[in-house]
Motif scaffolding. Structure first.
Motif, short mmCIF file in Angstrom:
data_model
loop_
_atom_site.label_atom_id
_atom_site.label_comp_id
_atom_site.label_asym_id
_atom_site.label_seq_id
_atom_site.Cartn_x
_atom_site.Cartn_y
_atom_site.Cartn_z
N LYS A 1 0.94 -1.17 -0.04
CA LYS A 1 0.12 0.00 0.03
C LYS A 1 0.94 1.26 -0.23
O LYS A 1 1.65 1.14 0.78
CB LYS A 1 -0.82 0.16 1.30
N GLY A 2 0.71 2.13 -0.87
CA GLY A 2 1.21 3.15 -1.16
C GLY A 2 0.96 4.32 0.04
O GLY A 2 -0.11 4.50 0.63
N GLY A 3 2.13 5.28 0.43
CA GLY A 3 2.01 6.15 1.35
C GLY A 3 1.58 6.03 2.64
O GLY A 3 1.17 6.82 3.42
N GLU B 1 -6.00 3.67 8.17
CA GLU B 1 -6.86 3.97 7.22
C GLU B 1 -7.59 2.72 6.51
O GLU B 1 -6.90 1.76 6.80
CB GLU B 1 -6.45 4.80 6.01
N TYR B 2 -8.52 2.80 5.97
CA TYR B 2 -9.41 1.43 6.02
C TYR B 2 -8.72 0.82 4.63
O TYR B 2 -8.62 -0.56 4.84
CB TYR B 2 -10.86 1.93 5.51
N TYR B 3 -8.20 1.55 3.62
CA TYR B 3 -7.54 0.89 2.48
C TYR B 3 -6.45 0.13 2.96
O TYR B 3 -6.06 -0.92 2.57
CB TYR B 3 -7.36 1.76 1.22
N GLU C 1 -7.48 -3.05 4.72
CA GLU C 1 -7.69 -4.19 3.61
C GLU C 1 -6.55 -4.79 3.04
O GLU C 1 -6.41 -5.74 2.75
CB GLU C 1 -8.43 -3.35 2.45
N GLY D 1 3.13 6.92 -3.78
CA GLY D 1 2.11 6.17 -3.09
C GLY D 1 1.18 7.19 -2.27
O GLY D 1 1.73 7.84 -1.74
N GLY D 2 0.04 6.38 -1.95
CA GLY D 2 -1.19 7.34 -1.32
C GLY D 2 -1.31 8.52 -1.53
O GLY D 2 -1.69 9.45 -0.40
N GLN E 1 -4.18 -4.24 -5.40
CA GLN E 1 -4.74 -4.06 -4.33
C GLN E 1 -6.06 -3.86 -4.33
O GLN E 1 -6.89 -4.01 -3.54
CB GLN E 1 -4.36 -2.60 -3.77
N ASN F 1 -8.34 -1.42 -4.72
CA ASN F 1 -9.03 -0.53 -3.80
C ASN F 1 -10.19 0.27 -4.67
O ASN F 1 -11.01 0.39 -4.04
CB ASN F 1 -8.12 0.49 -3.45
#
Ligand code: ATP
Ligand code: ATP
Ligand code: MG
Ligand code: MG
Lengths: 257, 257
Positions: free
Chosen positions: A11-13, A152-154, A157, B12-13, B42, B44
């Motif tokens: 997941k990014g960031g 955060e939700y994403y 997940e 990312g993000g 992912q 999303n």
């Protein structure tokens, strides 16, 4: 002996680079010697430690250009913190590695000399936000993994994706010693969303989540523009204090050091 | 005719998925028909639109499983918004694509039938945070690119990487029609850091940055857990209003529609 830890999450960031740069500075402040390996073509860990990314100078040149990794390791302004810098051409490695026979153990091979030299107590690998071969190489070369997770939700997940990948690398025999050493909750704010996410992650991974949570703070966003970890840029800020606590918790899990 | 727009940034993000999901909902509210293509393993954008990612059901199965893309397109709870879902096995496509002869035009081929059918006014592609072949395929298949950019230093440093990549895809002949149609500043807060970053980006890319800025709001973080875009979840929030404004600005730049 040298301990290799990947800081990874597809997941990014979520705070991977910020965690690498600050954990390195905190461990160095506590007397350990640290090598940061920037495996992200964005080269954020490189610039976050005040080192200028230079075209052609990255871990990739230790393979493609047959250069010795020792010639690529660069010092930083922070005592006992060194870095193997990155630059954008590292992105080309993905395609080239994918075509190699044993594309999982490229990094292992490159780092072997550094590990044998025992110069560093810790090698921290900053991973790019992806599920590609650079990430798999980092996991295949590591003793353990730290997973930063935004509240955060994403991000929640996506937690099963990285934990499944670690298990696959471990159970396939690519790296039987690999384990998730910790999940660190980042950018925590006093909102129902943050509290919900933290509650759920602590429930699913009770022994793995660090008790230290990193609060959201604009200081963390300002620090990279000065080429400094936030623990050096704003040492009395709550986010700096949290990273110092994380450093202590990290060392507790590595009792031998 | 059908307009294909990639929402891309290797950092990312930065709000790529949030921008795709909300722009899709806003355009649909204004009477356009939209197909969201989730190109991120992912998934999303898939779950952000309330669709359950299902193993084996992604754009990749339209190629590897020889399934027809029409069988993969799924409806959503939002009128005029459809999605080509993603799932984690799409990550395997990177390695397989890298080994194909013309690995840049895979997506182009898959989408050709959908484009010819003229069922959709817009196809929005949610890109993963990477510099790999999935991202290059999205750029090679698109008419234009929107680059979401967090008001943070690392995101600003990375802006030249995505703009260089777009120019390379354009000038190499892989996709001569490709242009950056806009940069959207996201997660804006009233801090010196945000103001500095916005000022610098507006200076370097004066005609490209949208005047609409998306404010940071916990509502945007809550919406995905309900499987809804924030413009549907919290329609009267400032972040929803900002996405509606962005939709209007987007259509102004596409006068023909
Ligand atoms: N505790 C924090 N509070 C506020 N901002 C933060 C915090 N930690 C990191 N940031 C900022 O959030 C952004 C994302 O963090 P960072 O770049 O470290 O994440 P990352 O996971 O390494 O991203 P990528 O997936 O692109 O590699 C950066 O702009 C960073 O400065
Ligand atoms: N305006 C906003 N205010 C507050 N939070 C936001 C906003 N936009 C997005 N977010 C949240 O920030 C996180 C990152 O956003 P998002 O996932 O859309 O970025 P992304 O660029 O698609 O990430 P990735 O690089 O992993 O694909 C998500 O948890 C999202 O819910
Ligand atoms: Mg990073
Ligand atoms: Mg996304």
């Amino acid at each position: 002996s040298t301990n290799i830890v990947s800081i990874a999450n597809q997941k990014g960031g979520v705070g991977k680079t910020t965690t690498v740069v600050n954990l390195a500075a905190v461990l160095a402040d506590m007397g350990r010697t640290v090598l940061v390996v920037d495996l992200d073509p964005q080269a954020n860990a490189t610039s976050g430690l005040g080192v200028e990314p230079r075209s052609g100078v990255s871990i990739y040149s230790a393979v493609s250009g047959n250069e010795d990794i020792a010639d690529i390791i660069s010092g930083t302004a922070f005592e006992r913190v060194n870095v193997v810098p990155s630059e954008v051409n590292l992105a080309g490695a993905e395609v080239e590695l994918a075509r190699m026979a044993d594309h999982l153990h490229w990094l292992d091979g490159v780092l072997a000399k550094v590990v044998e030299s025992e110069v560093f107590d810790y090698i921290l690998i900053d991973c790019p936000p992806s599920l590609g071969v650079l990430m798999s190489n980092a996991l295949a070369a590591s003793d353990s993994v730290i997973v930063p997770m935004q509240c955060e939700y994403y991000a929640m997940e996506g937690l099963s994706i990285i934990t499944n990948l670690v298990n696959r690398i471990k159970n396939s025999g690519a790296n039987p010693r690999l384990d998730i050493e910790g999940i660190v909750m980042t950018m925590f704010t006093r909102t129902r969303l943050s509290e919900d996410v933290v509650g759920q992650v602590r429930e699913h991974y009770p022994d793995v989540v660090y008790s230290t949570m990193i609060p959201r703070s604009v200081r963390a966003g300002e620090a990279p523009s000065y080429g400094m970890p936030v623990v050096e840029y704003a040492p009395s800020s709550p986010v700096a204090a949290a990273y110092r606590d994380l450093g202590k918790e990290f060392l507790k899990r590595h009792k031998a050091f």
